[in-house]
Scaffold this active site. Sequence first.
Site, PDB file in Angstrom:
ATOM      1  N   LYS A 231      47.984  38.391  46.334  1.00 22.41           N
ATOM      2  CA  LYS A 231      48.717  39.108  45.498  1.00 22.41           C
ATOM      3  C   LYS A 231      50.115  39.815  46.103  1.00 22.41           C
ATOM      4  CE  LYS A 231      45.583  40.225  41.540  1.00 22.41           C
ATOM      5  NZ  LYS A 231      44.756  41.147  40.941  1.00 22.41           N
ATOM      6  N   ARG A 265      37.282  37.875  43.765  1.00 12.53           N
ATOM      7  CA  ARG A 265      37.760  36.673  43.091  1.00 12.53           C
ATOM      8  C   ARG A 265      38.824  36.278  43.812  1.00 12.53           C
ATOM      9  NH1 ARG A 265      41.959  36.163  39.379  1.00 12.53           N
ATOM     10  NH2 ARG A 265      41.511  34.784  37.720  1.00 12.53           N
TER      11      ARG A 265
END
Length: 285
Positions: A231, A265
């Site tokens: 991210k 995740r």
Amino acid sequence: MPFDHFFSKNYTVNYKGSLQSINQPLVMGILNIGEDSFFDGGKHNSINLALKQTEKMLNEGADIIDIGATSSKPSSKLINASIELKSIIPYINQIVKEFKNINLSIDTYNSKVAFEAVQHGTNIINDISAGEFDKEMFSTIAKLKVPYIMMHTKGTPENMQFNPSYNNVTTDVMYYFSKKINELHQLGATDLIIDPGFGFGKTLEHNYELLNNLEFFTRLNKPLLVGISRKSMIYKLLNTSPDDALTGTITLNTIALIKGANILRVHDVKEATQVIELIKTINCK
């Protein structure tokens, strides 16, 4: 022993009618079948490619596969359930046919998609909006009786990064989850997993404050999922790109595990399983 809290809670969730324990960290492999996901958009956009990626992640040790057809990156727009269903159901059908005992999660904020996905073989719902984008989601979860991952976000993907602000990001998100958990418990839904929502309606500073205080979320007595993989909180800080964010992902996932994360995740399953094995070894010494 520095990591005792890491294994101190033995959570259980109901998978396909049987209780399964989460007494050690799990890896959720990301399977994006859409075209515009921030990292792997277009890479798994056929059933054959999706099956190959699913097999790869399972062979690398994924405990759960999380399939999604819509992008939730900043500035992306919400899509309606009918479009999402048309895209996702053929993939679900083939995956559950090919991999008989798979734990398959559907990444959706639409209650109709959640319901239909479960009828076709998924057994976990992963909702980035915690019921905010579809007010029927909570009642649907209560009827389905499947594990429900609820993530905190502020606003929608289209506007969530427009100057998000908090009184205190950690306590605000904690309070948000406490209300959501209570609401779901009143409806009879108990298999709940929380995700603080790194990158969703948070500045770079907010993201690192949440990570620094991650252990506080274990007080909610629900399994904790962390989705940091590649991210912008990594690649913007390092002035690089999602393609070059694997080292940062591994580093932050390690910190998340030490601070109590139960599920990672990730896009890169092999590396996540290796991190878990290393920390388990340290914890046993």
